[in-house]
Design an enzyme around this catalytic site. Structure first.
Site, PDB file in Angstrom:
ATOM      1  N   SER A 305      17.979  11.223  49.890  1.00 11.49           N
ATOM      2  CA  SER A 305      16.934  11.084  50.896  1.00 11.49           C
ATOM      3  C   SER A 305      15.863  10.097  50.420  1.00 11.49           C
ATOM      4  O   SER A 305      16.195   8.956  50.081  1.00 11.49           O
ATOM      5  CB  SER A 305      16.344  12.467  51.210  1.00 11.49           C
ATOM      6  OG  SER A 305      15.524  12.432  52.349  1.00 11.49           O
ATOM      7  N   ASP A 361      24.623  13.138  59.655  1.00 11.48           N
ATOM      8  CA  ASP A 361      23.266  13.145  59.117  1.00 11.48           C
ATOM      9  C   ASP A 361      22.415  12.082  59.818  1.00 11.48           C
ATOM     10  O   ASP A 361      22.823  10.923  59.957  1.00 11.48           O
ATOM     11  CB  ASP A 361      23.311  12.888  57.607  1.00 11.48           C
ATOM     12  CG  ASP A 361      21.953  13.057  56.932  1.00 11.48           C
ATOM     13  OD1 ASP A 361      20.998  13.505  57.600  1.00 11.48           O
ATOM     14  OD2 ASP A 361      21.854  12.746  55.734  1.00 11.48           O
ATOM     15  N   HIS A 416      21.922  17.225  56.249  1.00 13.41           N
ATOM     16  CA  HIS A 416      21.218  16.375  55.283  1.00 13.41           C
ATOM     17  C   HIS A 416      21.184  16.980  53.880  1.00 13.41           C
ATOM     18  O   HIS A 416      20.854  16.286  52.922  1.00 13.41           O
ATOM     19  CB  HIS A 416      19.786  16.136  55.774  1.00 13.41           C
ATOM     20  CG  HIS A 416      19.026  15.126  54.966  1.00 13.41           C
ATOM     21  ND1 HIS A 416      19.487  13.849  54.726  1.00 13.41           N
ATOM     22  CD2 HIS A 416      17.825  15.211  54.308  1.00 13.41           C
ATOM     23  CE1 HIS A 416      18.613  13.190  53.987  1.00 13.41           C
ATOM     24  NE2 HIS A 416      17.609  13.992  53.713  1.00 13.41           N
TER      25      HIS A 416
END
Length: 516
Positions: A305, A361, A416
């Protein structure tokens, strides 16, 4: 309304307040869509319609949750998830990859290693993914703790506490970061007045392979692992006009990412120097030390991320400072970071980037849901657009629907989750085959901080937490928050202790070299 805002506005106030990691994830599971109260079937259809409309906007493929079949209702389901797996190792024996390390590190852009996925590369991807996961597992998300935002363990105990000593690396440095701009959700703060830091968060660490692992992988590997965020939707909003120049050319990167990487303040305890300064000083020290001993050295940077974005900035800077040093990035669920000039400059500097993404995602689609690298086909008409976000490097694309262990349906946080990524990597063979039957990684890890595993597995959701949520029973029979071990209390002078120990190690090594 921006897509991230649409999701954000449907979340309860606990998520908006960003209280902590676990509360945010639990809150997601209690999403209530704004439809009239009728019955469960109607509510489900309404939620489904909204999910499908959002899916259509982003060209996502969302499957209807599977209804229980006769197979699932019968004992035959146990044949698929047989309990004998509980008695097998979670990893296969390590092979020596010394002769192939350059290809595994991306020297040929991982050509012919993805489809099918080479088992050696799979192991290396999971290894670096576990290094990134460590930044979550050891992070103190407890907003009622005076140490919220720090690492719960000192660097000498980090891998031992998390069961990562098997990988053969030693942590040498912790990295702390701050930001001069407001970026919701990334900075965790304590509710208490007297805290370890009001400005900084623990953002990752530097580690180096030990002698045994160095022999197995064919070089001394320096790893930098960057922490990401759990609920990233807010700070991805409206990034389209916030590209900032980096370097001397036309390269531009998202200014929020750059702020976290470069911000510093003399009045702070942990960020008198920036995250950039901290990591580059440590990498320079390690490169000089091991190259001075005649060893081949590599730098591998990983993150999930936001951590994947910081990994790219770190790689860019390292490649500029260490010409000839093999530099690779292995990122998971990372957003776009910069424009096409930034991508091209990374290529020219020789940085090799492997982006692992999950098809469902949302984060890898941001920023630049609309204005992204797909517009390059119009360059003959528009010219090069310097403000368009572009992905970098090779892509390994995974699909939630490939795993029989994972639920179907719309689950942004589950999609995610880094543990979802590692599960899918472990089971991936090729784009055309199903989940491999001999995958070794523990499936239960997927539900550490989300609700992605099928109910038939009977694995609790969000099960990863301290015993009794961190409380202990004292000698008077009262449940209290314990004091941290003194060695685990963050200290800005900890780096000085490390510098001293490294100097002693270097002196001892040089004595041995001269003696021989």
């Amino acid at each position: 309304m921006a897509f991230s805002a649409m999701i954000h506005n449907h979340l309860p106030a606990t998520v908006n307040a960003g209280i902590n990691r676990i509360s945010a994830i639990n809150a997601h599971r209690e999403v209530v869509f704004d439809h009239p109260k009728t019955n469960k079937a109607t509510n489900y259809k309404g939620a489904r319609r909204l999910a499908e409309s959002l899916s259509s906007l982003l060209n996502l493929h969302i499957e209807t949750p599977l209804r229980k079949t006769n197979l699932q209702q019968s004992n035959n389901w146990d044949n698929l998830f047989h309990e004998e797996k509980h008695d097998t190792p979670t990893t296969s024996p390590k092979e020596s990859v010394a002769d192939k390390w350059r290809e595994l590190h991306g020297s040929m852009d991982w050509n012919n290693l993805f489809d099918p996925l080479h088992p050696w590369l799979r192991r290396e991807i999971v290894k670096y993914g576990e290094f990134a996961q460590a930044t979550y597992d050891a992070f103190d998300f407890d907003s009622h703790s005076e140490y919220c935002g720090s690492c719960r363990y000192n660097r000498n105990r980090l891998f031992e506490k998390l069961g990562l000593t098997k990988n053969g690396y030693k942590v040498t440095k912790y990295i702390y970061a701050m930001s001069h701009i407001e970026m919701p959700q990334w900075l965790e703060r304590s509710h208490l007045m007297d805290t370890w830091s009001k400005d900084s968060n623990w953002m990752g660490y530097v580690a180096v392979s030990d002698d045994e692992e160095t022999r197995r992988i064919g070089r001394r590997d320096i790893v930098v692992a960057w922490r990401g965020t759990v609920v990233p939707s807010e700070w991805y909003e409206d990034f389209q006009r916030k590209l900032e120049p980096i370097g001397l050319g036309d390269s531009k990167v998202e200014h929020g990412f750059l702020s976290i990487y470069t911000s510093k303040d003399e009045s702070t305890r942990y960020n008198k120097s920036s995250a950039s300064d901290q990591v580059m000083k440590e990498v320079m020290k390690l490169v000089k030390f091991y190259e001075g001993k005649g060893e081949q050295v590599s730098l591998t940077i990983t993150g999930h991320s936001l951590g994947g974005a910081l990994a790219l900035l770190n790689a860019y800077e390292a490649a500029l400072h260490f010409p000839g040093l093999p530099v690779s990035v292995i990122s998971f669920g990372a957003p776009r970071v910069g424009n096409c000039a930034f991508r091209d400059e990374l290529d020219e500097l020789g940085v090799k980037t492997l982006r692992v993404i999950v098809k469902q995602d949302l984060v890898p689609r941001m920023p630049g849901i609309v204005f992204n690298e797909s517009l390059e086909k119009f360059d003959d008409i528009t010219g090069t657009l310097e403000w368009v976000y572009t992905h970098v490097g090779a892509e390994l694309r995974l699909d939630v629907t490939s795993s029989p262990y994972l639920k179907r349906g719309f689950n942004p946080l589950g999609f995610h989750s880094l543990e979802t990524y590692l599960h899918l990597v472990d089971g991936y063979l090729s784009a055309e085959t199903t989940f491999r039957s001999d995958a070794r990684r523990d499936v239960s890890l997927v539900n550490k901080a989300c609700d992605m595993l099928v109910d038939e597995l009977r694995i609790p959701t969000c099960w990863y937490q301290l015993a009794n949520k961190g409380l202990v029973c004292n000698e008077h029979g009262r449940w209290v928050k314990p004091r941290r071990d003194p060695e685990d209390i963050p200290s800005p002078i900890g780096s000085e202790t490390h510098d001293h120990s490294l100097r002693l190690e270097m002196q001892q090594s040089y004595k041995m070299l001269y003696a021989s």
